[in-house]
Design a protein around this motif. Structure first.
Motif, mmCIF file in Angstrom:
data_model
loop_
_atom_site.group_PDB
_atom_site.id
_atom_site.type_symbol
_atom_site.label_atom_id
_atom_site.label_comp_id
_atom_site.label_asym_id
_atom_site.label_seq_id
_atom_site.Cartn_x
_atom_site.Cartn_y
_atom_site.Cartn_z
ATOM 1 N N MET A 1 0.841 -1.186 0.000
ATOM 2 C CA MET A 1 0.000 0.000 0.000
ATOM 3 C C MET A 1 0.886 1.249 0.000
ATOM 4 O O MET A 1 1.840 1.342 0.758
ATOM 5 N N THR A 2 0.588 2.192 -0.873
ATOM 6 C CA THR A 2 1.388 3.405 -0.932
ATOM 7 C C THR A 2 0.879 4.422 0.074
ATOM 8 O O THR A 2 -0.286 4.414 0.457
ATOM 9 N N GLN A 3 1.776 5.278 0.481
ATOM 10 C CA GLN A 3 1.410 6.337 1.416
ATOM 11 C C GLN A 3 0.552 7.372 0.691
ATOM 12 O O GLN A 3 0.832 7.722 -0.451
ATOM 13 N N PRO A 4 -0.496 7.872 1.339
ATOM 14 C CA PRO A 4 -1.274 8.956 0.725
ATOM 15 C C PRO A 4 -0.378 10.182 0.494
ATOM 16 O O PRO A 4 0.416 10.543 1.350
ATOM 17 N N ARG A 5 -0.525 10.773 -0.671
ATOM 18 C CA ARG A 5 0.289 11.935 -1.058
ATOM 19 C C ARG A 5 -0.492 13.220 -0.813
ATOM 20 O O ARG A 5 -1.570 13.401 -1.372
ATOM 21 N N ILE A 6 0.084 14.080 0.022
ATOM 22 C CA ILE A 6 -0.593 15.317 0.410
ATOM 23 C C ILE A 6 0.313 16.504 0.118
ATOM 24 O O ILE A 6 1.495 16.496 0.473
ATOM 25 N N LEU A 7 -0.261 17.520 -0.503
ATOM 26 C CA LEU A 7 0.436 18.781 -0.723
ATOM 27 C C LEU A 7 -0.189 19.828 0.183
ATOM 28 O O LEU A 7 -1.402 20.041 0.151
ATOM 29 N N VAL A 8 0.642 20.471 1.002
ATOM 30 C CA VAL A 8 0.188 21.542 1.881
ATOM 31 C C VAL A 8 0.628 22.862 1.260
ATOM 32 O O VAL A 8 1.796 23.031 0.906
ATOM 33 N N VAL A 9 -0.316 23.800 1.143
ATOM 34 C CA VAL A 9 -0.037 25.108 0.556
ATOM 35 C C VAL A 9 -0.427 26.177 1.564
ATOM 36 O O VAL A 9 -1.606 26.361 1.861
ATOM 37 N N ASP A 10 0.576 26.869 2.114
ATOM 38 C CA ASP A 10 0.320 27.902 3.118
ATOM 39 C C ASP A 10 1.489 28.866 3.134
ATOM 40 O O ASP A 10 2.647 28.445 3.098
ATOM 41 N N ASP A 11 1.198 30.161 3.193
ATOM 42 C CA ASP A 11 2.260 31.167 3.181
ATOM 43 C C ASP A 11 2.898 31.371 4.551
ATOM 44 O O ASP A 11 3.942 32.009 4.641
ATOM 45 N N GLU A 12 2.315 30.824 5.616
ATOM 46 C CA GLU A 12 2.911 30.926 6.949
ATOM 47 C C GLU A 12 3.934 29.798 7.096
ATOM 48 O O GLU A 12 3.573 28.645 7.330
ATOM 49 N N GLN A 13 5.204 30.137 6.934
ATOM 50 C CA GLN A 13 6.271 29.141 6.850
ATOM 51 C C GLN A 13 6.330 28.202 8.061
ATOM 52 O O GLN A 13 6.497 26.998 7.897
ATOM 53 N N ASP A 14 6.200 28.732 9.267
ATOM 54 C CA ASP A 14 6.253 27.882 10.458
ATOM 55 C C ASP A 14 5.114 26.861 10.461
ATOM 56 O O ASP A 14 5.329 25.683 10.743
ATOM 57 N N PHE A 15 3.912 27.314 10.151
ATOM 58 C CA PHE A 15 2.766 26.419 10.090
ATOM 59 C C PHE A 15 2.973 25.365 9.012
ATOM 60 O O PHE A 15 2.720 24.168 9.233
ATOM 61 N N LEU A 16 3.433 25.786 7.852
ATOM 62 C CA LEU A 16 3.659 24.891 6.727
ATOM 63 C C LEU A 16 4.639 23.784 7.112
ATOM 64 O O LEU A 16 4.351 22.595 6.935
ATOM 65 N N GLU A 17 5.786 24.159 7.644
ATOM 66 C CA GLU A 17 6.805 23.170 8.008
ATOM 67 C C GLU A 17 6.311 22.235 9.109
ATOM 68 O O GLU A 17 6.534 21.023 9.046
ATOM 69 N N THR A 18 5.634 22.793 10.090
ATOM 70 C CA THR A 18 5.125 21.969 11.196
ATOM 71 C C THR A 18 4.102 20.960 10.694
ATOM 72 O O THR A 18 4.169 19.774 11.042
ATOM 73 N N LEU A 19 3.165 21.404 9.877
ATOM 74 C CA LEU A 19 2.129 20.495 9.380
ATOM 75 C C LEU A 19 2.731 19.407 8.501
ATOM 76 O O LEU A 19 2.397 18.226 8.646
ATOM 77 N N VAL A 20 3.622 19.769 7.600
ATOM 78 C CA VAL A 20 4.253 18.765 6.737
ATOM 79 C C VAL A 20 4.994 17.731 7.586
ATOM 80 O O VAL A 20 4.846 16.521 7.381
ATOM 81 N N ASN A 21 5.761 18.186 8.565
ATOM 82 C CA ASN A 21 6.509 17.255 9.421
ATOM 83 C C ASN A 21 5.577 16.341 10.214
ATOM 84 O O ASN A 21 5.850 15.145 10.366
ATOM 85 N N ARG A 22 4.495 16.883 10.710
ATOM 86 C CA ARG A 22 3.549 16.065 11.481
ATOM 87 C C ARG A 22 2.845 15.048 10.589
ATOM 88 O O ARG A 22 2.564 13.923 11.010
ATOM 89 N N LEU A 23 2.557 15.419 9.362
ATOM 90 C CA LEU A 23 1.949 14.462 8.433
ATOM 91 C C LEU A 23 2.932 13.346 8.074
ATOM 92 O O LEU A 23 2.550 12.170 8.005
ATOM 93 N N ILE A 24 4.180 13.708 7.867
ATOM 94 C CA ILE A 24 5.202 12.698 7.555
ATOM 95 C C ILE A 24 5.340 11.712 8.716
ATOM 96 O O ILE A 24 5.414 10.498 8.506
ATOM 97 N N LYS A 25 5.334 12.216 9.944
ATOM 98 C CA LYS A 25 5.419 11.343 11.116
ATOM 99 C C LYS A 25 4.238 10.384 11.189
ATOM 100 O O LYS A 25 4.331 9.315 11.786
ATOM 101 N N ARG A 26 3.111 10.772 10.592
ATOM 102 C CA ARG A 26 1.913 9.926 10.600
ATOM 103 C C ARG A 26 1.801 9.106 9.312
ATOM 104 O O ARG A 26 0.722 8.664 8.935
ATOM 105 N N LYS A 27 2.934 8.952 8.629
ATOM 106 C CA LYS A 27 3.051 8.064 7.461
ATOM 107 C C LYS A 27 2.362 8.566 6.200
ATOM 108 O O LYS A 27 1.949 7.780 5.350
ATOM 109 N N PHE A 28 2.236 9.869 6.074
ATOM 110 C CA PHE A 28 1.786 10.443 4.815
ATOM 111 C C PHE A 28 3.009 10.858 4.003
ATOM 112 O O PHE A 28 4.050 11.200 4.561
ATOM 113 N N ASP A 29 2.886 10.838 2.703
ATOM 114 C CA ASP A 29 3.913 11.375 1.812
ATOM 115 C C ASP A 29 3.538 12.843 1.605
ATOM 116 O O ASP A 29 2.754 13.176 0.719
#
Length: 122
Positions: A1-29
Motif C-alpha cells: 500500500m502506498t502512502q497517501p500523497r498530500i500537498l500543503v499550501v500555506d504562506d505561513e512558513q512555520d505552520f507549513l513546516e510543522t504540518l508537513v513534518n507532522r503528516l510525515i510522522k503519521r506516514k503520509f507522503d
C-alpha cells in the motif's frame, strides 16, 4: 500500500513546516509549498491525493483561484481549505467550487487528520 500523497499550501512558513513534518510522522507522503504558483507547478509535475490549501495568500493568487486551477488540472483531486474567520464566505464559495470541506484557523492537527480520514474513506 502506498502512502497517501498530500500537498500543503500555506504562506505561513512555520505552520507549513510543522504540518508537513507532522503528516510525515503519521506516514503520509507530504510536501509543502508557500504559494499558489508553486502548488500548481507541483501538481502538474507529480500526483497528489489531497491538497490542504490556505485561502488567504499573498502573491497574486489566492486559495480560491488555486482551487479553480486544480479542478481544471485534476478534477477529481480533493482539496481541504484552511481559512481564518474573516474569509469564511470564501470557504463556502470554495466548497461550491469543488473543495471537499474547510477548517477554520487556528487549526489542530487532529482536526486535519479527521478530515483526511473522511477524504480517504470516500
Amino acid at each position: 500500500m502506498t502512502q497517501p500523497r498530500i500537498l500543503v499550501v500555506d504562506d505561513e512558513q512555520d505552520f507549513l513546516e510543522t504540518l508537513v513534518n507532522r503528516l510525515i510522522k503519521r506516514k503520509f507522503d507530504a510536501s509543502g509549498v508557500s504559494n499558489g504558483w508553486d502548488a500548481l507547478h507541483m501538481i502538474k509535475s507529480r500526483p497528489f491525493d489531497v491538497v490542504v490549501l490556505d485561502i488567504k495568500m499573498p502573491g497574486g493568487m489566492d486559495g480560491i483561484q488555486v482551487l479553480q486551477e486544480i479542478k481544471k488540472i485534476q478534477p477529481g483531486m480533493e482539496v481541504l481549505l484552511l481559512t481564518g474567520h474573516g474569509s469564511l464566505e470564501s470557504s463556502i464559495e470554495g466548497v461550491k467550487l469543488g473543495a471537499f470541506d474547510y477548517l477554520l484557523k487556528p487549526v489542530r492537527i487532529e482536526d486535519i487528520l479527521k478530515k483526511l480520514a473522511l477524504i480517504f474513506e470516500k
